[in-house]
Motif scaffolding. Structure first.
Motif, mmCIF file in Angstrom:
data_model
loop_
_atom_site.group_PDB
_atom_site.id
_atom_site.type_symbol
_atom_site.label_atom_id
_atom_site.label_comp_id
_atom_site.label_asym_id
_atom_site.label_seq_id
_atom_site.Cartn_x
_atom_site.Cartn_y
_atom_site.Cartn_z
ATOM 1 N N TYR A 54 1.047 -0.933 0.104
ATOM 2 C CA TYR A 54 0.004 0.203 0.269
ATOM 3 C C TYR A 54 0.682 1.328 -0.008
ATOM 4 C CZ TYR A 54 -4.133 -3.301 0.252
ATOM 5 O OH TYR A 54 -5.167 -3.879 0.038
ATOM 6 N N LYS A 55 1.614 0.805 0.963
ATOM 7 C CA LYS A 55 2.734 2.482 0.806
ATOM 8 C C LYS A 55 3.600 2.552 -0.530
ATOM 9 C CE LYS A 55 6.032 5.043 4.195
ATOM 10 N NZ LYS A 55 6.754 4.651 4.853
ATOM 11 N N ALA A 60 -0.021 4.620 -0.898
ATOM 12 C CA ALA A 60 -1.344 4.989 -0.093
ATOM 13 C C ALA A 60 -0.431 5.658 1.195
ATOM 14 C CB ALA A 60 -1.725 4.047 0.000
ATOM 15 N N VAL A 62 0.115 5.578 4.959
ATOM 16 C CA VAL A 62 0.140 4.611 5.957
ATOM 17 C C VAL A 62 0.547 4.407 7.258
ATOM 18 C CG1 VAL A 62 1.108 1.733 6.071
ATOM 19 C CG2 VAL A 62 0.341 2.555 3.980
ATOM 20 N N VAL A 78 -4.483 1.946 6.632
ATOM 21 C CA VAL A 78 -3.806 2.632 4.572
ATOM 22 C C VAL A 78 -5.493 3.715 4.842
ATOM 23 C CG1 VAL A 78 -4.092 2.663 2.686
ATOM 24 C CG2 VAL A 78 -3.672 0.812 4.287
ATOM 25 N N LEU A 80 -7.499 6.470 2.370
ATOM 26 C CA LEU A 80 -7.761 6.504 0.743
ATOM 27 C C LEU A 80 -8.391 7.385 0.849
ATOM 28 C CD1 LEU A 80 -9.386 2.574 0.847
ATOM 29 C CD2 LEU A 80 -6.900 4.038 0.014
#
Length: 165
Positions: A54-55, A60, A62, A78, A80
């Motif tokens: 995710y990072k 994103a 995190v 995370v 969004l």
């Protein structure tokens, strides 16, 4: 002439429900209200790899890893924009996430969390409607607010967390 003809064509008639069939009349008055989706929780077998996805791959924001011993999990959020993902990893052998991962080796969606404006009123109303709550009292969740979980068999196969807004 084709465009002008189309512009002069009357608009179709749209039928609306009469007030006697109004959807709002079918909604019972509740002492509590369901709010926004707070997060979708995903059980992950490797928290560092999931954070990195995710990072580093998706870009994103995190959070740091937080241990929640009362719930038997490590959590990472995370961001969004309109909601969050909560990455869950077992904390101890008795973690509910450990048993989930035994059945789902690669991980997967664990639960959804929806905010409510009055968690105690929600509990009272849901018990009256035969919805099982997985604890007698709310516990403090990852955001420092009271939470409860509703039995997935009473919620069409989905584990639902309600969090005090």
């Amino acid at each position: 002439s084709g465009l002008l003809t189309r512009l002069q064509t009357p608009a179709p008639t749209i039928r609306t429900l009469s007030s006697s069939n109004s959807f709002s009349q079918n909604i019972a008055s509740y002492l509590w209200k369901l709010g926004r989706l707070n997060h979708v929780a995903i059980a992950v077998p490797d928290l560092e790899k999931a954070q990195s996805l995710y990072k580093d791959v998706l870009g994103a924001q995190v959070s740091e890893t937080v241990a929640l011993p009362e719930h038997g999990v490590y959590t990472v959020f995370v961001e969004l924009g309109n909601t969050k993902l909560e990455l869950l990893h077992p904390l101890g052998e008795k973690s509910p996430i450990a048993s989930f991962l035994q059945k789902n080796k690669t991980g997967g969606m664990h639960h959804i969390c929806i905010e409510v404006d009055d968690i105690k009123a929600a509990m009272t109303e849901l018990k009256k409607k035969k919805i099982r709550i997985l604890s007698e009292e709310p516990k403090i969740g990852a955001h420092g607010k009271p939470v409860i979980f509703l039995h997935p068999k009473d919620c069409h196969g989905v584990l639902v967390e309600l969090e005090q807004a």
